[in-house]
Design a protein around this motif. Sequence first.
Motif, mmCIF file in Angstrom:
data_model
loop_
_atom_site.group_PDB
_atom_site.id
_atom_site.type_symbol
_atom_site.label_atom_id
_atom_site.label_comp_id
_atom_site.label_asym_id
_atom_site.label_seq_id
_atom_site.Cartn_x
_atom_site.Cartn_y
_atom_site.Cartn_z
ATOM 1 N N ASP A 36 3.912 6.630 2.533
ATOM 2 C CA ASP A 36 3.540 7.929 3.103
ATOM 3 C C ASP A 36 3.817 7.941 4.601
ATOM 4 O O ASP A 36 4.379 8.899 5.129
ATOM 5 C CB ASP A 36 2.044 8.206 2.867
ATOM 6 C CG ASP A 36 1.762 8.665 1.450
ATOM 7 O OD1 ASP A 36 2.729 8.966 0.729
ATOM 8 O OD2 ASP A 36 0.582 8.710 1.059
ATOM 9 N N ALA A 37 3.408 6.858 5.276
ATOM 10 C CA ALA A 37 3.549 6.809 6.735
ATOM 11 C C ALA A 37 5.019 6.912 7.123
ATOM 12 O O ALA A 37 5.371 7.617 8.073
ATOM 13 C CB ALA A 37 2.939 5.521 7.282
ATOM 14 N N SER A 38 5.878 6.221 6.389
ATOM 15 C CA SER A 38 7.294 6.250 6.717
ATOM 16 C C SER A 38 7.859 7.663 6.571
ATOM 17 O O SER A 38 8.573 8.154 7.445
ATOM 18 C CB SER A 38 8.053 5.269 5.822
ATOM 19 O OG SER A 38 9.412 5.296 6.131
ATOM 20 N N GLY A 39 7.517 8.329 5.473
ATOM 21 C CA GLY A 39 7.957 9.705 5.264
ATOM 22 C C GLY A 39 7.381 10.625 6.326
ATOM 23 O O GLY A 39 8.061 11.499 6.855
ATOM 24 N N PRO A 62 0.826 -1.209 0.000
ATOM 25 C CA PRO A 62 0.000 0.000 0.000
ATOM 26 C C PRO A 62 0.859 1.258 0.000
ATOM 27 O O PRO A 62 1.865 1.331 0.702
ATOM 28 C CB PRO A 62 -0.786 -0.104 1.324
ATOM 29 C CG PRO A 62 -0.630 -1.497 1.796
ATOM 30 C CD PRO A 62 0.648 -2.013 1.217
ATOM 31 N N SER A 105 0.166 3.912 1.301
ATOM 32 C CA SER A 105 0.085 4.589 2.593
ATOM 33 C C SER A 105 1.272 4.211 3.487
ATOM 34 O O SER A 105 1.673 4.992 4.343
ATOM 35 C CB SER A 105 -1.233 4.265 3.288
ATOM 36 O OG SER A 105 -1.302 2.900 3.610
ATOM 37 N N LEU A 106 1.856 3.016 3.273
ATOM 38 C CA LEU A 106 3.030 2.641 4.070
ATOM 39 C C LEU A 106 4.210 3.543 3.744
ATOM 40 O O LEU A 106 4.977 3.924 4.632
ATOM 41 C CB LEU A 106 3.411 1.178 3.819
ATOM 42 C CG LEU A 106 2.450 0.117 4.340
ATOM 43 C CD1 LEU A 106 3.018 -1.264 4.113
ATOM 44 C CD2 LEU A 106 2.168 0.328 5.813
#
Lengths: 326, 286
Positions: free
Chosen positions: B191-194, B186, B188-189
């Motif tokens: 995005d989440a890391s950034g 995904p 979003s993973l």
Amino acid sequence: MVEPASIIVSIRNLSRSFGNVRAVDVVDLDIYAGEFLTLLGPSGSGKTTVLRMIAGFERPDTGTIELGGKDVSQLPPYERDVNTVFQDYALFPHMDVISNIEYGLRIQGVEKGERRARAEKALAQVRLEGYGSRRPAQLSGGQRQRVALARALVNRPSVLLLDEPLGALDLKLREQMQIELKELQREVGITFVFVTHDQEEALTMSDRIAVFNQGKIEQLGTPREVYENPLSPFVSEFVGQTNKIVMDGRNINIRPEFITISKSRKFGDRSVIGKLHDAIFVGATTRYLVHTELGQTLMSTQPDGEFSVGDSVTLSWESKKEFLVN
Amino acid sequence: MKNSVSTWMHKRPKLRLTALLAAPTLWLVVAYLGALGALLITAFFTIDNFTGNIIAKFNLGNFHDILTDPAYRNVVLRTLGIAVSVTIICAVLAVPMAFFMAKIAKQKSQKILVALVLTPLWASYLVKIYAWRTMLEPNTGVMDWILGPIGIHSPGFGGPAIIIGLSYLWLPYMILPIYAGLERLPNSLLDASGDLGARNFYTFRRVVLPLIFPSLVAGSMFTFSLSLGDYITAQIIGGKLQMLGNVVYQNFSINLPFAATIATIPVAIMAIYLWLIRRTGALASL
């Protein structure tokens, strides 16, 4: 609680298009430090795009986003002091819960002992003590939600962005999480920017609500202002239910719960008679649908009473409860 | 009744299963396992040195010869080295390529890119390897003609040529599983890391790479096993260099049991490789 003077996020002239679609169309918005602000709107109204631009996942076509007085609109996500709770939680599936929560601290170079202590504290804050060694796949939806919250909050961001975080939960859990989220926000004192399409959720949790429609903010105000005095037909219909009445050649809007139903008595300075068409029992209240002499069907939401379908009834209300009168 | 056959079948689940699996089972048992079994048994036979006839008696002589003769050990190590190099080169080229296809390119161009990755598979293996022969031909080849003036020369025919040729041949088999793995990852993973402060390389190392590892393993099984068993590429652009497959090919008509024994080596290497992979746990999430 909210110091109106201290603005933490200042959005000016913000626009973003995807192809021919203007997702966000010239938005101005000031977010106060410590408040719970909800961006409310139907899907495609631009609320999520605004959130993603604050986070840095999307770049604006025009306009600026100031965070703590500094223009961040062209900075990558990792250089912004905000954290996000994603709609699908976006937990790293190959890491256990505690490593997920420590992820941000590890990047900041927080030393191991302190890192672990802060992560454990965040886990306790979302009431998941002892779940640190589980994998995300071993958790329920509500628990994942809490881990995502802890993972974001542990970094002590100046603003927490929440993208429909309760959307995937069932109703009971969602209502419980709404209250918990609100309490958590008061406890940590961090600014929450919350995106939802659920008006009830918005009314329950927010200090202020920004109602989005077609890329613009239609109304910005407290839940009470938005509910009791909607400034546009869109807001009145999207937030709560509305009876649209044409009376004496004028358009009038009135909420169903402000209309009293009775056999013949009037409560308030306006009234209309009609025949009870249907009574829908919804638990705490009953929705009465009345065919009125005006030729319109009006809805009155009241506690259950002694009425049968076909009865002649009188609907009445206070004219000061009307809105958008013209 | 029109549906009488299906109704009759519906009540007999075992018969349905038999009908479904009869053909593939037959194929698997006879053509696949049968051939493999014959290979393994033959590996333990010998030939009469005088008549050249096969002596169908259990005998470890062939294995003894291969393990003690340094010439054969060199071929094994060389083949292994080529297969490992090809796998590493394919992985290094495929990961960024697949990442671009799955995460950066627009939806529409994604499909075109997948088709483009697949197009080399439409051409015949032989055509492609002969094309490389023309490319790498020392002095008169395309490579020397174009790059010679700036001082880069063809490596000539030999080990490097084989590695280049095989890497070219098997690259699509590495790109496709990694692309599929990245598509399942995904956004979003990332995005989440950034969002949590990670720069792109950190995100790649800590989030992307661990999550596409099973896909990398799947791709490597193709590139590694296909390289281990190859002999045509070595024959055409390998110069005098021999791989295991060439030794099998040479012995096939003169000493069939010995060829069979050689052929068990890649099978054994693959078995060890799969066992090692299994220990990493990557097979469980394939």
